[in-house]
Design a protein around this motif. Structure first.
Motif, PDB file in Angstrom:
ATOM      1  N   ARG A 167       0.792  -1.227   0.000  1.00 49.96           N
ATOM      2  CA  ARG A 167       0.000   0.000   0.000  1.00 49.96           C
ATOM      3  C   ARG A 167       0.825   1.278   0.000  1.00 49.96           C
ATOM      4  O   ARG A 167       0.290   2.362  -0.168  1.00 49.96           O
ATOM      5  N   GLY A 168       2.129   1.205   0.263  1.00 49.17           N
ATOM      6  CA  GLY A 168       2.962   2.400   0.284  1.00 49.17           C
ATOM      7  C   GLY A 168       2.878   3.139   1.607  1.00 49.17           C
ATOM      8  O   GLY A 168       2.599   2.557   2.650  1.00 49.17           O
ATOM      9  N   HIS A 169       3.119   4.459   1.535  1.00 46.92           N
ATOM     10  CA  HIS A 169       3.106   5.303   2.736  1.00 46.92           C
ATOM     11  C   HIS A 169       2.690   6.710   2.363  1.00 46.92           C
ATOM     12  O   HIS A 169       3.208   7.248   1.394  1.00 46.92           O
ATOM     13  N   PRO A 170       1.809   7.335   3.112  1.00 42.84           N
ATOM     14  CA  PRO A 170       0.938   6.743   4.121  1.00 42.84           C
ATOM     15  C   PRO A 170      -0.111   5.878   3.443  1.00 42.84           C
ATOM     16  O   PRO A 170      -0.230   5.880   2.219  1.00 42.84           O
ATOM     17  N   THR A 171      -0.879   5.156   4.226  1.00 44.13           N
ATOM     18  CA  THR A 171      -1.889   4.266   3.665  1.00 44.13           C
ATOM     19  C   THR A 171      -3.282   4.746   4.041  1.00 44.13           C
ATOM     20  O   THR A 171      -3.476   5.419   5.053  1.00 44.13           O
ATOM     21  N   PHE A 172      -4.230   4.396   3.211  1.00 47.01           N
ATOM     22  CA  PHE A 172      -5.637   4.669   3.493  1.00 47.01           C
ATOM     23  C   PHE A 172      -6.395   3.365   3.326  1.00 47.01           C
ATOM     24  O   PHE A 172      -6.265   2.700   2.300  1.00 47.01           O
ATOM     25  N   ILE A 173      -7.118   2.998   4.356  1.00 47.92           N
ATOM     26  CA  ILE A 173      -7.889   1.763   4.310  1.00 47.92           C
ATOM     27  C   ILE A 173      -9.368   2.098   4.323  1.00 47.92           C
ATOM     28  O   ILE A 173      -9.781   3.129   4.856  1.00 47.92           O
ATOM     29  N   ASN A 174     -10.146   1.223   3.734  1.00 50.63           N
ATOM     30  CA  ASN A 174     -11.597   1.358   3.740  1.00 50.63           C
ATOM     31  C   ASN A 174     -12.171   0.197   4.526  1.00 50.63           C
ATOM     32  O   ASN A 174     -11.983  -0.961   4.141  1.00 50.63           O
ATOM     33  N   LYS A 175     -12.846   0.526   5.615  1.00 49.01           N
ATOM     34  CA  LYS A 175     -13.467  -0.511   6.433  1.00 49.01           C
ATOM     35  C   LYS A 175     -14.804  -0.905   5.828  1.00 49.01           C
ATOM     36  O   LYS A 175     -15.495  -0.065   5.240  1.00 49.01           O
ATOM     37  N   PRO A 176     -15.197  -2.174   5.974  1.00 44.58           N
ATOM     38  CA  PRO A 176     -16.491  -2.612   5.428  1.00 44.58           C
ATOM     39  C   PRO A 176     -17.667  -1.798   5.977  1.00 44.58           C
ATOM     40  O   PRO A 176     -18.639  -1.565   5.271  1.00 44.58           O
ATOM     41  N   SER A 177     -17.555  -1.317   7.213  1.00 52.62           N
ATOM     42  CA  SER A 177     -18.650  -0.539   7.805  1.00 52.62           C
ATOM     43  C   SER A 177     -18.746   0.867   7.219  1.00 52.62           C
ATOM     44  O   SER A 177     -19.780   1.524   7.350  1.00 52.62           O
TER      45      SER A 177
ATOM     46  N   PRO B 290     -17.310   2.000   3.642  1.00 50.90           N
ATOM     47  CA  PRO B 290     -16.486   1.819   2.449  1.00 50.90           C
ATOM     48  C   PRO B 290     -16.131   3.112   1.708  1.00 50.90           C
ATOM     49  O   PRO B 290     -15.168   3.137   0.961  1.00 50.90           O
ATOM     50  N   ASP B 291     -16.880   4.201   1.927  1.00 48.72           N
ATOM     51  CA  ASP B 291     -16.623   5.464   1.233  1.00 48.72           C
ATOM     52  C   ASP B 291     -15.811   6.445   2.066  1.00 48.72           C
ATOM     53  O   ASP B 291     -15.716   7.623   1.721  1.00 48.72           O
ATOM     54  N   GLU B 292     -15.243   5.957   3.181  1.00 46.26           N
ATOM     55  CA  GLU B 292     -14.462   6.820   4.062  1.00 46.26           C
ATOM     56  C   GLU B 292     -13.046   6.276   4.217  1.00 46.26           C
ATOM     57  O   GLU B 292     -12.773   5.487   5.124  1.00 46.26           O
ATOM     58  N   PRO B 293     -12.111   6.693   3.354  1.00 51.93           N
ATOM     59  CA  PRO B 293     -10.737   6.204   3.468  1.00 51.93           C
ATOM     60  C   PRO B 293     -10.091   6.705   4.759  1.00 51.93           C
ATOM     61  O   PRO B 293     -10.049   7.901   5.030  1.00 51.93           O
ATOM     62  N   GLN B 294      -9.605   5.769   5.562  1.00 56.38           N
ATOM     63  CA  GLN B 294      -9.069   6.075   6.887  1.00 56.38           C
ATOM     64  C   GLN B 294      -7.542   6.067   6.845  1.00 56.38           C
ATOM     65  O   GLN B 294      -6.923   5.101   6.397  1.00 56.38           O
ATOM     66  N   LEU B 295      -6.933   7.162   7.332  1.00 54.81           N
ATOM     67  CA  LEU B 295      -5.479   7.291   7.352  1.00 54.81           C
ATOM     68  C   LEU B 295      -4.860   6.299   8.329  1.00 54.81           C
ATOM     69  O   LEU B 295      -5.279   6.205   9.483  1.00 54.81           O
ATOM     70  N   THR B 296      -3.871   5.561   7.850  1.00 60.23           N
ATOM     71  CA  THR B 296      -3.088   4.663   8.698  1.00 60.23           C
ATOM     72  C   THR B 296      -1.628   4.733   8.241  1.00 60.23           C
ATOM     73  O   THR B 296      -1.327   5.227   7.146  1.00 60.23           O
ATOM     74  N   VAL B 297      -0.751   4.241   9.091  1.00 56.28           N
ATOM     75  CA  VAL B 297       0.657   4.081   8.723  1.00 56.28           C
ATOM     76  C   VAL B 297       1.095   2.693   9.152  1.00 56.28           C
ATOM     77  O   VAL B 297       0.513   2.108  10.068  1.00 56.28           O
ATOM     78  N   CYS B 298       2.105   2.194   8.498  1.00 56.09           N
ATOM     79  CA  CYS B 298       2.632   0.874   8.832  1.00 56.09           C
ATOM     80  C   CYS B 298       3.735   1.034   9.875  1.00 56.09           C
ATOM     81  O   CYS B 298       4.708   1.759   9.659  1.00 56.09           O
ATOM     82  N   VAL B 299       3.556   0.361  11.013  1.00 55.80           N
ATOM     83  CA  VAL B 299       4.556   0.380  12.080  1.00 55.80           C
ATOM     84  C   VAL B 299       5.198  -0.999  12.135  1.00 55.80           C
ATOM     85  O   VAL B 299       4.510  -2.007  12.295  1.00 55.80           O
ATOM     86  N   GLU B 300       6.517  -1.025  11.986  1.00 58.81           N
ATOM     87  CA  GLU B 300       7.286  -2.261  12.116  1.00 58.81           C
ATOM     88  C   GLU B 300       7.803  -2.312  13.555  1.00 58.81           C
ATOM     89  O   GLU B 300       8.537  -1.425  13.991  1.00 58.81           O
ATOM     90  N   PHE B 301       7.392  -3.340  14.292  1.00 57.33           N
ATOM     91  CA  PHE B 301       7.672  -3.421  15.718  1.00 57.33           C
ATOM     92  C   PHE B 301       9.116  -3.793  16.000  1.00 57.33           C
ATOM     93  O   PHE B 301       9.715  -4.596  15.291  1.00 57.33           O
TER      94      PHE B 301
END
Length: 190
Positions: free
Chosen positions: A119-129, A131-142
């Protein structure tokens, strides 16, 4: 010194915020858009998704800085201010405040912000609840994937603290506990 003053004056004359001259924008920076962007995006928060020579690409966010609501390409002079540099690649963060049954176990784990492999950086995910609201996320490597139970995770920025801030909070908590223990020991001794 006079050359530095002259350069600063030139920057102001061009409308470039000095903060951007001192430390250029980078992918992941959270910014506020200025007056030169389309009316519907003025004074809106945004996350930088690409940086070019004289402008950047941003996803405009809602007022809570959680959902993508548009995209634009402001010149650097149209960036009103940098709100946060925490979401830059390589930034050290600590997960904090997750309350979900499957996610709260990640609280307290530290890591670095990395590019998600698909997905690259930053990422936007769409939750099934929603679907028309892309939510900002980032990938954290622990830092400790075996303890975290996974190598990395997509996490909303509201659940991330800059590493330095988390260390300061922990230090203050330990100081408070030590003070209380000392006060309690003094009372018992008296």
């Amino acid at each position: 010194l006079s050359e530095a003053v002259a350069n600063a004056s030139d920057d102001e004359a061009r409308g470039i915020p000095l903060a951007l001259e001192e430390e250029p924008l980078a992918v992941g920076d959270l910014i506020l858009l200025g007056p030169g962007v389309p009316q519907e995006h003025r004074s809106s928060p945004a996350v930088v998704t690409a940086v070019a020579e004289a402008h950047c690409t941003v996803v405009v966010l809602n007022s809570e800085h959680r959902l993508g609501v548009g995209e634009c390409w402001p010149s650097f002079q149209d960036v009103a201010t940098v709100v946060s540099r925490t979401l830059r690649l390589g930034s050290r963060v600590v997960v904090d405040g997750m309350r979900g049954a499957r996610t709260r176990r990640l609280n307290g784990f530290s890591g670095a912000i990395v590019v998600h492999p698909r997905r690259g950086h930053p990422t936007f995910i769409n939750k099934p609840s929603a679907p028309d609201e892309p939510q900002l996320t980032v990938c954290v490597e622990f830092d400790d994937p075996s303890a975290a139970g996974e190598r990395s995770a997509l996490i909303e920025p509201r659940f991330l603290l800059p590493y330095e801030e988390a260390v300061l909070q922990m230090s203050q908590t330990l100081t408070d506990l030590a003070s209380k223990a000392a006060a309690s020991a003094a009372l018992k001794a008296a």
